[in-house]
Scaffold this active site. Structure first.
Site, mmCIF file in Angstrom:
data_model
loop_
_atom_site.group_PDB
_atom_site.id
_atom_site.type_symbol
_atom_site.label_atom_id
_atom_site.label_comp_id
_atom_site.label_asym_id
_atom_site.label_seq_id
_atom_site.Cartn_x
_atom_site.Cartn_y
_atom_site.Cartn_z
ATOM 1 N N ARG A 118 0.817 -1.234 0.000
ATOM 2 C CA ARG A 118 0.000 0.000 0.000
ATOM 3 C C ARG A 118 0.843 1.273 0.000
ATOM 4 N NH1 ARG A 118 -2.768 -3.103 3.539
ATOM 5 N NH2 ARG A 118 -4.536 -4.144 2.551
ATOM 6 N N LYS A 140 3.135 12.028 -10.694
ATOM 7 C CA LYS A 140 2.408 11.032 -11.499
ATOM 8 C C LYS A 140 3.322 9.840 -11.755
ATOM 9 C CE LYS A 140 -0.704 13.700 -14.473
ATOM 10 N NZ LYS A 140 -1.025 13.887 -15.901
ATOM 11 N N GLU A 182 10.560 19.075 -24.349
ATOM 12 C CA GLU A 182 9.749 19.418 -23.161
ATOM 13 C C GLU A 182 10.223 20.751 -22.557
ATOM 14 O OE1 GLU A 182 7.177 17.558 -22.641
ATOM 15 O OE2 GLU A 182 7.681 15.505 -23.245
ATOM 16 N N LYS A 216 7.328 23.512 -14.219
ATOM 17 C CA LYS A 216 6.510 22.350 -13.863
ATOM 18 C C LYS A 216 6.052 22.452 -12.408
ATOM 19 C CE LYS A 216 5.306 17.722 -14.166
ATOM 20 N NZ LYS A 216 5.322 16.511 -14.927
ATOM 21 N N GLU A 226 -4.475 17.546 -11.486
ATOM 22 C CA GLU A 226 -4.899 17.813 -12.871
ATOM 23 C C GLU A 226 -6.394 18.028 -13.006
ATOM 24 O OE1 GLU A 226 -2.749 15.759 -15.908
ATOM 25 O OE2 GLU A 226 -4.184 16.363 -17.449
ATOM 26 N N ARG A 230 -3.105 22.121 -14.746
ATOM 27 C CA ARG A 230 -2.077 21.114 -15.026
ATOM 28 C C ARG A 230 -2.229 20.564 -16.437
ATOM 29 N NH1 ARG A 230 0.470 16.525 -10.964
ATOM 30 N NH2 ARG A 230 1.927 15.656 -12.487
ATOM 31 N N ASN A 234 0.005 19.485 -21.247
ATOM 32 C CA ASN A 234 -0.232 18.639 -22.429
ATOM 33 C C ASN A 234 -0.084 19.406 -23.738
ATOM 34 O OD1 ASN A 234 -0.772 16.178 -21.099
ATOM 35 N ND2 ASN A 234 -2.757 16.986 -20.486
ATOM 36 N N HIS A 237 0.824 17.650 -26.887
ATOM 37 C CA HIS A 237 0.802 16.223 -26.576
ATOM 38 C C HIS A 237 -0.362 15.449 -27.185
ATOM 39 C CE1 HIS A 237 4.217 16.996 -24.115
ATOM 40 N NE2 HIS A 237 4.250 15.758 -23.632
ATOM 41 N N HIS A 241 0.894 12.188 -28.912
ATOM 42 C CA HIS A 241 0.453 10.826 -28.582
ATOM 43 C C HIS A 241 -0.103 10.129 -29.817
ATOM 44 C CE1 HIS A 241 0.119 12.134 -24.107
ATOM 45 N NE2 HIS A 241 1.311 11.634 -24.389
ATOM 46 N N HIS A 253 8.978 9.752 -27.943
ATOM 47 C CA HIS A 253 8.044 10.750 -27.412
ATOM 48 C C HIS A 253 8.500 12.191 -27.679
ATOM 49 C CE1 HIS A 253 5.090 12.513 -24.753
ATOM 50 N NE2 HIS A 253 6.061 13.095 -24.078
HETATM 51 N N1 LIG Z 1 5.103 10.883 -14.860
HETATM 52 C C1 LIG Z 1 5.063 11.963 -15.612
HETATM 53 O O1 LIG Z 1 4.565 13.018 -15.203
HETATM 54 C C2 LIG Z 1 5.656 11.896 -16.979
HETATM 55 C C3 LIG Z 1 5.863 13.076 -17.724
HETATM 56 C C4 LIG Z 1 6.477 12.979 -18.960
HETATM 57 C C5 LIG Z 1 6.868 11.737 -19.450
HETATM 58 N N2 LIG Z 1 6.644 10.612 -18.716
HETATM 59 C C6 LIG Z 1 7.073 9.292 -19.203
HETATM 60 O O2 LIG Z 1 8.489 9.288 -19.288
HETATM 61 C C7 LIG Z 1 8.892 8.337 -20.262
HETATM 62 C C8 LIG Z 1 9.937 8.941 -21.146
HETATM 63 O O3 LIG Z 1 11.064 9.261 -20.358
HETATM 64 P P1 LIG Z 1 12.530 9.345 -20.993
HETATM 65 O O4 LIG Z 1 12.511 10.221 -22.166
HETATM 66 O O5 LIG Z 1 13.466 9.632 -19.895
HETATM 67 O O6 LIG Z 1 12.733 7.882 -21.583
HETATM 68 P P2 LIG Z 1 13.557 6.623 -21.046
HETATM 69 O O7 LIG Z 1 13.370 6.420 -19.619
HETATM 70 O O8 LIG Z 1 13.219 5.511 -21.978
HETATM 71 O O9 LIG Z 1 15.070 7.076 -21.299
HETATM 72 C C9 LIG Z 1 15.517 7.280 -22.616
HETATM 73 C C10 LIG Z 1 16.776 6.449 -22.905
HETATM 74 O O10 LIG Z 1 17.893 7.101 -22.330
HETATM 75 C C11 LIG Z 1 18.597 6.192 -21.492
HETATM 76 N N3 LIG Z 1 19.183 6.999 -20.441
HETATM 77 C C12 LIG Z 1 18.544 7.717 -19.481
HETATM 78 N N4 LIG Z 1 19.430 8.412 -18.763
HETATM 79 C C13 LIG Z 1 20.657 8.123 -19.244
HETATM 80 C C14 LIG Z 1 21.972 8.551 -18.920
HETATM 81 N N5 LIG Z 1 22.215 9.456 -17.960
HETATM 82 N N6 LIG Z 1 22.987 8.006 -19.615
HETATM 83 C C15 LIG Z 1 22.761 7.123 -20.614
HETATM 84 N N7 LIG Z 1 21.555 6.716 -20.995
HETATM 85 C C16 LIG Z 1 20.515 7.216 -20.314
HETATM 86 C C17 LIG Z 1 17.550 5.202 -21.051
HETATM 87 O O11 LIG Z 1 18.142 3.991 -20.632
HETATM 88 C C18 LIG Z 1 16.737 5.050 -22.325
HETATM 89 O O12 LIG Z 1 17.371 4.176 -23.219
HETATM 90 C C19 LIG Z 1 7.628 7.913 -20.999
HETATM 91 O O13 LIG Z 1 7.231 6.651 -20.568
HETATM 92 C C20 LIG Z 1 6.608 8.964 -20.588
HETATM 93 O O14 LIG Z 1 5.282 8.473 -20.587
HETATM 94 C C21 LIG Z 1 6.047 10.677 -17.498
HETATM 95 ZN ZN LIG Z 2 5.873 14.779 -22.768
#
Ligand SMILES: NC(=O)c1ccc[n+]([C@@H]2O[C@H](COP(=O)([O-])OP(=O)(O)OC[C@H]3O[C@@H](n4cnc5c(N)ncnc54)[C@H](O)[C@@H]3O)[C@@H](O)[C@H]2O)c1
Ligand SMILES: [Zn+2]
Length: 349
Positions: A118, A140, A182, A216, A226, A230, A234, A237, A241, A253
């Site tokens: 939990r 999130k 972003e 942010k 949201e 918030r 998007n 986005h 998406h 993305h």
């Molecule tokens: N929770 C939220 O509010 C929120 C907001 C925006 C995006 N997201 C989510 O985030 C995800 C995208 O995140 P992302 O762009 O970080 O993608 P990711 O986590 O896939 O990272 C991108 C790539 O970079 C590599 N990487 C990361 N840091 C590194 C470093 N310091 N050195 C070498 N390699 C590194 C990772 O292993 C991966 O291959 C999506 O799933 C998206 O839905 C969530």
């Molecule tokens: Zn995004």
């Protein structure tokens, strides 16, 4: 002295530390936040070989758990494996999970921490630019289902976020550009300084991150669950998406967000809200970052069809975040299909 941003959040709030994490000040804060708790660090197969030695030196008691790399592993299946690893590591109700990675690790490990017993404590150490400025802040967490992205999730405020810009030295250039999409989004929403290419210079990265994070933070503090503003996060986005989905996730993305921002700016003009210069400015910025500005081979009709299944389109009525000008986003509902399609058609190669 590392930079610190305080976030007021439901349940108390937390600090975002910006500066070295694995040495000196940052490390002592990290150790303090963990305290005497059982600690599991969740990372992935790309980061583990790069950082496990320093992580072990920093937190010798912690158990490191490695998940596979990639959005396709942001699933309930991975969460199930993490639960098992938590049990093996004897994580208890007082324990803490550290999510060490990009947004995929942060969202997946965060969701596991939100639900295991939990809910156990969570510390975010984002390592990609996108996760530093966006996903690690705001609470999130969640995973994808085969039928759609981010369909299962929770609000889970972290105990702390530690952002170490030096970790970006190992980040691939393409991922850097994705994170910059972003940053530009945050700039368009609320901080025009971020839109000045001089701010993108390597020596100004810590400042760039701090400013982008602050945008942010301001939004999630005003609307943690949201219910209104918030949704501005998007921007671009709805288009992004759709691009991700129609391309079968071949588009990363951040690249989809690049085109999405161009599309949102053009739609703002087409809908009579904004002057053409903002569309031109957004397109120039996105191109300057080396991000795509066109949808390429993707079909405008298919993209529209994908958008209309968006979970944010209440009762089938279209819903877009648009811009009147930089710093003035708004939500527009019920824009007709033809106007949107024309914008998409204008973005094929
Ligand atoms: N929770 C939220 O509010 C929120 C907001 C925006 C995006 N997201 C989510 O985030 C995800 C995208 O995140 P992302 O762009 O970080 O993608 P990711 O986590 O896939 O990272 C991108 C790539 O970079 C590599 N990487 C990361 N840091 C590194 C470093 N310091 N050195 C070498 N390699 C590194 C990772 O292993 C991966 O291959 C999506 O799933 C998206 O839905 C969530
Ligand atoms: Zn995004």
């Amino acid at each position: 002295m590392p930079d610190r941003i305080r976030v007021n959040a439901p349940g108390g709030g937390y600090d975002i530390h910006i500066g070295s994490v694995l040495v000196e000040d940052g490390l002592s804060h990290l150790r303090q936040t963990v305290g005497v708790a059982r600690c599991v660090i969740v990372t992935n197969t790309t980061l583990e070989p790069l950082y496990s030695q320093v992580l072990k030196a920093a937190l010798p008691e912690a158990v490191i758990v490695t998940m596979p790399d990639g959005e396709q592993h942001k699933t309930m299946d991975t969460v199930g494996r993490l639960y098992e690893a938590f049990v093996r590591a004897k994580l208890d109700r007082a324990g803490v999970v550290i999510a060490f990675g990009g947004g995929v690790v942060g969202d997946t490990a965060g969701f596991a921490a939100a639900t295991f017993m939990r809910g156990v404590r969570l510390i975010q150490i984002p390592t990609s630019l996108l996760s530093m400025v966006d996903s690690s802040v705001g609470g999130k967490v969640g995973v994808d289902l085969p039928i759609g992205k981010n369909l299962v999730g929770a609000f889970k405020q972290p105990d702390a976020v530690f952002i170490d810009p030096t970790m970006l030295t190992t980040l691939p250039a393409r991922e850097w550009r994705c994170g910059m999409a972003e940053v530009i989004k945050h700039g368009l929403l609320a901080d025009s300084t971020l839109l000045d290419p001089r701010m993108w210079a390597p020596e100004r990265v810590p400042e760039l991150i701090r400013r982008a994070v602050q945008v942010k933070v301001n939004v999630v503090e005003a609307d943690p669950y949201e219910q209104n503003v918030r949704a501005h996060l998007n921007l671009g986005h709805t288009f992004a998406h759709a691009i991700e989905q129609v391309s079968g996730y071949a588009w990363p993305h951040g690249e989809a967000v690049g085109v999405g921002l161009v599309a949102a700016a053009r739609l703002s003009v087409a809908h009579g809200l904004a002057q053409i210069d903002i569309a031109n400015q957004v397109e120039t910025l996105v191109a300057e970052l080396g991000l795509p500005t066109r949808i390429g081979e993707l079909s405008p009709e298919a993209l529209y069809a994908a958008m209309s299944t968006d979970k944010k389109w209440a009762a089938g009525k279209s819903r877009f975040v648009l811009l009147r000008r930089v710093g003035e986003p708004l939500i527009a509902e019920g824009i007709d299909r033809d106007t949107v399609l024309k914008v998409l058609q204008g973005l094929d190669s």
